[in-house]
Design a protein around this motif. Structure first.
Motif, PDB file in Angstrom:
ATOM      1  N   LEU A 163      37.831 -54.880  56.311  1.00  0.00           N
ATOM      2  CA  LEU A 163      36.828 -55.901  56.593  1.00  0.00           C
ATOM      3  C   LEU A 163      35.895 -56.129  55.410  1.00  0.00           C
ATOM      4  CD1 LEU A 163      35.927 -57.800  58.848  1.00  0.00           C
ATOM      5  CD2 LEU A 163      34.367 -56.015  59.650  1.00  0.00           C
ATOM      6  N   PHE A 164      35.654 -55.106  54.618  1.00  0.00           N
ATOM      7  CA  PHE A 164      34.804 -55.273  53.443  1.00  0.00           C
ATOM      8  C   PHE A 164      35.441 -56.233  52.443  1.00  0.00           C
ATOM      9  CE2 PHE A 164      32.557 -50.914  53.961  1.00  0.00           C
ATOM     10  CZ  PHE A 164      31.770 -51.464  54.954  1.00  0.00           C
ATOM     11  N   ASP A 165      36.769 -56.195  52.318  1.00  0.00           N
ATOM     12  CA  ASP A 165      37.448 -57.127  51.418  1.00  0.00           C
ATOM     13  C   ASP A 165      37.234 -58.568  51.875  1.00  0.00           C
ATOM     14  OD1 ASP A 165      38.832 -55.311  49.535  1.00  0.00           O
ATOM     15  OD2 ASP A 165      39.842 -54.612  51.334  1.00  0.00           O
ATOM     16  N   LEU A 166      37.253 -58.797  53.193  1.00  0.00           N
ATOM     17  CA  LEU A 166      36.983 -60.137  53.710  1.00  0.00           C
ATOM     18  C   LEU A 166      35.564 -60.572  53.369  1.00  0.00           C
ATOM     19  CD1 LEU A 166      38.097 -61.651  57.029  1.00  0.00           C
ATOM     20  CD2 LEU A 166      35.688 -61.760  56.457  1.00  0.00           C
ATOM     21  N   LEU A 167      34.611 -59.652  53.482  1.00  0.00           N
ATOM     22  CA  LEU A 167      33.224 -60.001  53.162  1.00  0.00           C
ATOM     23  C   LEU A 167      33.056 -60.287  51.674  1.00  0.00           C
ATOM     24  CD1 LEU A 167      31.318 -57.403  55.394  1.00  0.00           C
ATOM     25  CD2 LEU A 167      31.683 -59.839  55.825  1.00  0.00           C
ATOM     26  N   VAL A 168      33.751 -59.517  50.820  1.00  0.00           N
ATOM     27  CA  VAL A 168      33.700 -59.793  49.381  1.00  0.00           C
ATOM     28  C   VAL A 168      34.221 -61.191  49.100  1.00  0.00           C
ATOM     29  CG1 VAL A 168      34.679 -59.159  47.150  1.00  0.00           C
ATOM     30  CG2 VAL A 168      33.826 -57.381  48.667  1.00  0.00           C
ATOM     31  N   ALA A 169      35.352 -61.542  49.722  1.00  0.00           N
ATOM     32  CA  ALA A 169      35.915 -62.882  49.524  1.00  0.00           C
ATOM     33  C   ALA A 169      34.970 -63.951  50.071  1.00  0.00           C
ATOM     34  CB  ALA A 169      37.281 -62.972  50.213  1.00  0.00           C
ATOM     35  N   PHE A 211      60.864 -51.852  45.429  1.00  0.00           N
ATOM     36  CA  PHE A 211      61.285 -51.787  46.840  1.00  0.00           C
ATOM     37  C   PHE A 211      60.346 -50.917  47.670  1.00  0.00           C
ATOM     38  CE2 PHE A 211      65.154 -52.506  44.304  1.00  0.00           C
ATOM     39  CZ  PHE A 211      65.545 -53.731  44.827  1.00  0.00           C
ATOM     40  N   ASN A 212      59.078 -50.930  47.304  1.00  0.00           N
ATOM     41  CA  ASN A 212      58.056 -50.195  48.054  1.00  0.00           C
ATOM     42  C   ASN A 212      57.379 -51.199  48.985  1.00  0.00           C
ATOM     43  OD1 ASN A 212      55.755 -48.792  48.955  1.00  0.00           O
ATOM     44  ND2 ASN A 212      55.639 -47.607  47.068  1.00  0.00           N
ATOM     45  N   TRP A 213      57.864 -51.248  50.228  1.00  0.00           N
ATOM     46  CA  TRP A 213      57.407 -52.294  51.137  1.00  0.00           C
ATOM     47  C   TRP A 213      56.015 -52.020  51.693  1.00  0.00           C
ATOM     48  CZ3 TRP A 213      60.193 -55.776  49.483  1.00  0.00           C
ATOM     49  CH2 TRP A 213      61.553 -55.619  49.235  1.00  0.00           C
ATOM     50  N   THR A 214      55.565 -50.763  51.649  1.00  0.00           N
ATOM     51  CA  THR A 214      54.189 -50.469  52.042  1.00  0.00           C
ATOM     52  C   THR A 214      53.208 -51.092  51.054  1.00  0.00           C
ATOM     53  OG1 THR A 214      54.875 -48.381  53.063  1.00  0.00           O
ATOM     54  CG2 THR A 214      52.534 -48.635  52.518  1.00  0.00           C
ATOM     55  N   VAL A 215      53.475 -50.903  49.774  1.00  0.00           N
ATOM     56  CA  VAL A 215      52.650 -51.522  48.735  1.00  0.00           C
ATOM     57  C   VAL A 215      52.761 -53.040  48.809  1.00  0.00           C
ATOM     58  CG1 VAL A 215      52.403 -51.809  46.237  1.00  0.00           C
ATOM     59  CG2 VAL A 215      52.744 -49.531  47.203  1.00  0.00           C
ATOM     60  N   PHE A 216      53.974 -53.541  48.985  1.00  0.00           N
ATOM     61  CA  PHE A 216      54.209 -54.983  49.052  1.00  0.00           C
ATOM     62  C   PHE A 216      53.403 -55.619  50.183  1.00  0.00           C
ATOM     63  CE2 PHE A 216      56.439 -58.683  50.673  1.00  0.00           C
ATOM     64  CZ  PHE A 216      56.780 -59.384  49.523  1.00  0.00           C
ATOM     65  N   GLY A 217      53.505 -55.056  51.387  1.00  0.00           N
ATOM     66  CA  GLY A 217      52.825 -55.641  52.547  1.00  0.00           C
ATOM     67  C   GLY A 217      51.315 -55.534  52.460  1.00  0.00           C
ATOM     68  N   GLY A 218      50.809 -54.387  52.012  1.00  0.00           N
ATOM     69  CA  GLY A 218      49.360 -54.212  51.933  1.00  0.00           C
ATOM     70  C   GLY A 218      48.707 -55.137  50.930  1.00  0.00           C
ATOM     71  N   SER A 219      49.309 -55.249  49.748  1.00  0.00           N
ATOM     72  CA  SER A 219      48.728 -56.130  48.727  1.00  0.00           C
ATOM     73  C   SER A 219      48.884 -57.597  49.099  1.00  0.00           C
ATOM     74  CB  SER A 219      49.389 -55.859  47.371  1.00  0.00           C
ATOM     75  OG  SER A 219      50.798 -55.964  47.466  1.00  0.00           O
ATOM     76  N   LEU A 220      49.982 -57.961  49.779  1.00  0.00           N
ATOM     77  CA  LEU A 220      50.144 -59.346  50.220  1.00  0.00           C
ATOM     78  C   LEU A 220      49.080 -59.706  51.255  1.00  0.00           C
ATOM     79  CD1 LEU A 220      51.808 -61.927  50.043  1.00  0.00           C
ATOM     80  CD2 LEU A 220      53.265 -61.029  51.872  1.00  0.00           C
ATOM     81  N   MET A 221      48.769 -58.760  52.133  1.00  0.00           N
ATOM     82  CA  MET A 221      47.711 -58.993  53.121  1.00  0.00           C
ATOM     83  C   MET A 221      46.362 -59.185  52.443  1.00  0.00           C
ATOM     84  SD  MET A 221      46.872 -59.375  56.236  1.00  0.00           S
ATOM     85  CE  MET A 221      45.438 -59.291  57.306  1.00  0.00           C
ATOM     86  N   LEU A 222      46.100 -58.423  51.376  1.00  0.00           N
ATOM     87  CA  LEU A 222      44.840 -58.580  50.645  1.00  0.00           C
ATOM     88  C   LEU A 222      44.764 -59.954  50.001  1.00  0.00           C
ATOM     89  CD1 LEU A 222      42.213 -57.518  49.477  1.00  0.00           C
ATOM     90  CD2 LEU A 222      43.525 -56.429  47.640  1.00  0.00           C
ATOM     91  N   PHE A 223      45.865 -60.419  49.409  1.00  0.00           N
ATOM     92  CA  PHE A 223      45.858 -61.736  48.771  1.00  0.00           C
ATOM     93  C   PHE A 223      45.657 -62.840  49.808  1.00  0.00           C
ATOM     94  CE2 PHE A 223      48.231 -65.561  47.494  1.00  0.00           C
ATOM     95  CZ  PHE A 223      47.478 -65.916  46.387  1.00  0.00           C
ATOM     96  N   VAL A 224      46.346 -62.742  50.931  1.00  0.00           N
ATOM     97  CA  VAL A 224      46.195 -63.757  51.978  1.00  0.00           C
ATOM     98  C   VAL A 224      44.767 -63.761  52.504  1.00  0.00           C
ATOM     99  CG1 VAL A 224      46.924 -64.413  54.300  1.00  0.00           C
ATOM    100  CG2 VAL A 224      48.632 -63.743  52.610  1.00  0.00           C
ATOM    101  N   THR A 225      44.175 -62.578  52.643  1.00  0.00           N
ATOM    102  CA  THR A 225      42.780 -62.490  53.089  1.00  0.00           C
ATOM    103  C   THR A 225      41.858 -63.244  52.144  1.00  0.00           C
ATOM    104  OG1 THR A 225      43.136 -60.345  54.150  1.00  0.00           O
ATOM    105  CG2 THR A 225      40.870 -60.904  53.537  1.00  0.00           C
TER     106      THR A 225
END
Length: 524
Positions: A163-169, A211-225
């Motif tokens: 949630l802090f990342d959303l507030l920063v954005a 092929f690290n899908w944990t890293v892939f999904g987490g960072s993609l979620m941050l970008f979309v946020t």
């Protein structure tokens, strides 16, 4: 006589008396509404009317479209970002943020959404989609060919949005939209740093390449946020500044509801993520406290590693203590299972130190120094392997490292025009600053030089040539044949044998030189 009594009529009350007799609640509401009306009037006349909407929209539109310059800057920013992440260098990552052009189409999409310009919105969406895909693929290509594919701290920091990342954005988007509306475009640089749009995309590329899908999904979620928050906030700021819209009143209400739903949809998972991070931080403090209570007062925890995702939760730590506690692991595990309400597997390495109150701290400092020296040594060895692979012209995987015996070996590829002296110089270059290491570059087998003689003896030139022959034979591990005459031949053969080289001699050669060759006839 009849008397008539008249009652005097009440005098009309003054306006002040009327104000006093008005109900208090109605007075407060009237005053508040009048203040709001005055504020809206001031905002419209002093702020909104001062903004040249056409100029703002045209300027934003020109910066938010898909152009060759946009693609070039995307690639440069992505390349710098992924290299900074691989090197775990915050300074390099900040440089990538400064170059990133992604902020403009996101702000443009927000203004297009607010004004109902769906053609502009479609163009901004295309620029964002193409730019994001190009950045991800470009970063993935760099990571794929890079020998460094380790998840660094800079990469890991962008895989768990909350949630802090959303507030920063949100705050950054408010500043960015204000900068665009008020013509303070220079502020966008600081906003780009705060929102960090490019580094999350670079981490997505890293996750794709490894092929690290944990890293892939987490960072993609941050970008979309960041993307959605900035876009919707820019749209709200445009509305707030009164930008004219093509939407009807009904469409505007539907859009408002959609924005609210989007914010809530982002906030819920990010809030849950923040709750998880908060729980882990609290659990870490509880784990430290329980471990410290299991030992005497002067004990110190040196390292603590916790795998929260494993089942049971695994904890590994080391403790410097004046007294060993044999039942420490079972006692700590029992207490933590009761506190955390989940199974725990703990491993405690105990290191005994003196009873002096500062002994644990001193041991901890010595341990830290030893670890720092180990890291520095590992870095030097990695640099040695890279240099040896580079001079040999082979992949780093083909370099043999024997850390226990401090040896490094690589078979060099044949380089046209490079002789024995050249290969020996390359070996010395690779071994620079590696005192105590036996670094060997094994060159391809080639004809050996003859050893010149001066008056039938080894002179300075002959001694140098003999040293080069000795180096070549020691690297190839092949036996030699020396053909010459007299004492010079025997002296040369003796020096080679003392170096552990097998030598055969023939005393029927020329008198002015010693002819050298491989005993098995290789490369003759």
């Amino acid at each position: 006589m009849e008397q008539t009594h008249t009652t005097p009529s009440p005098e009309p009350s003054s306006s002040a008396d009327a104000e006093v007799t008005r109900p208090k609640g109605r007075t407060t509401s009237f005053t508040l509404l009048r203040a709001l009306a005055n504020l809206r009037k001031w905002w419209r006349e002093a702020v909104i009317d001062d903004v040249d909407q056409n100029e703002v929209l045209e300027g934003t539109r020109s910066e938010s479209l898909y152009t060759p310059r946009y693609v070039f800057m995307i690639c440069m920013s992505a390349g710098i970002a992924v290299l900074g992440l691989l090197l775990s260098s915050p300074a390099v990552v900040i440089g990538a943020m400064l170059l990133s052009p992604l902020m403009s189409p996101i702000i443009g999409a927000g203004f297009a959404l607010a004004t109902g310009d769906f053609d502009w919105l479609r163009r901004c969406s295309r620029a964002l989609l193409y730019g994001s895909v190009i950045a991800i693929l470009f970063c993935a290509a760099i990571v794929f060919i890079s020998p460094l594919q380790t998840v660094t701290t800079e990469i890991a920091a962008r895989t768990r949005p909350n949630l802090f990342d959303l507030l920063v954005a949100l705050f950054s988007a408010l500043a960015g939209a204000y900068a665009v509306i008020r013509g303070k475009m220079g502020t966008i640089v600081g906003v780009a740093i705060a929102t960090a749009l490019m580094p999350p995309l670079a981490v997505v590329g890293f996750g794709l390449a490894t092929f690290n899908w944990t890293v892939f999904g987490g960072s993609l979620m941050l970008f979309v946020t960041n993307l959605v928050t900035i876009m919707l906030t820019a749209a709200l700021m445009a509305r707030f500044y009164g930008f004219q819209t093509r939407l009807s009143q009904k469409q505007t209400r539907v859009q408002d509801v959609g924005m609210l739903v989007a914010f809530i949809a982002l906030a819920i998972p990010l809030g849950l993520s923040l709750q998880t991070i908060t729980w882990e931080a609290r659990a870490t403090n509880q784990i430290k406290a329980v471990i410290e209570e299991a030992f005497v007062e002067n004990a110190r925890i040196n390292q603590l590693e916790i795998a929260f995702d494993s089942d049971p939760m695994r904890i590994e730590t080391s403790v410097f203590t004046p007294e060993f506690e044999r039942s420490a692991e079972s006692e700590v595990a029992r207490r933590l299972e009761r506190i955390l309400d989940r199974p725990v597997a703990i491993e405690i390495d105990q290191f005994r130190v003196g009873t002096d109150p500062g002994a644990a701290e001193q041991a901890q400092l010595e341990q830290a120094r030893a670890e720092e020296q180990a890291r520095a040594s590992a870095e030097r060895i990695r640099n040695l392997a890279e240099r040896l692979a580079l001079v040999a012209g082979v992949p780093i995987e083909e370099v043999t490292l024997d850390r226990d015996n401090r040896r490094a070996l690589a078979d060099a590829r044949s380089l046209p025009g490079l002789g024995w002296e050249g290969y020996r110089a390359l070996e010395r270059r690779a071994a620079a600053d590696m005192e105590g290491w036996d670094v060997r570059l094994r060159p391809p087998v080639a004809p050996l030089p003859d050893i010149p003689l001066e008056d039938g003896a080894l002179g300075e030139t002959g001694t140098d040539t003999l040293g080069l022959v000795r180096w070549a034979a020691s690297r190839t591990r092949l036996p030699l044949t020396l053909t010459g005459r007299g004492e010079a031949l025997q002296n040369a053969a003796q020096q080679l044998r003392e170096a552990g080289i097998e030598v055969r001699t023939r005393d029927d050669g020329p008198r002015d030189r010693i002819v050298t060759g491989w005993a098995n006839g290789s490369a003759q």
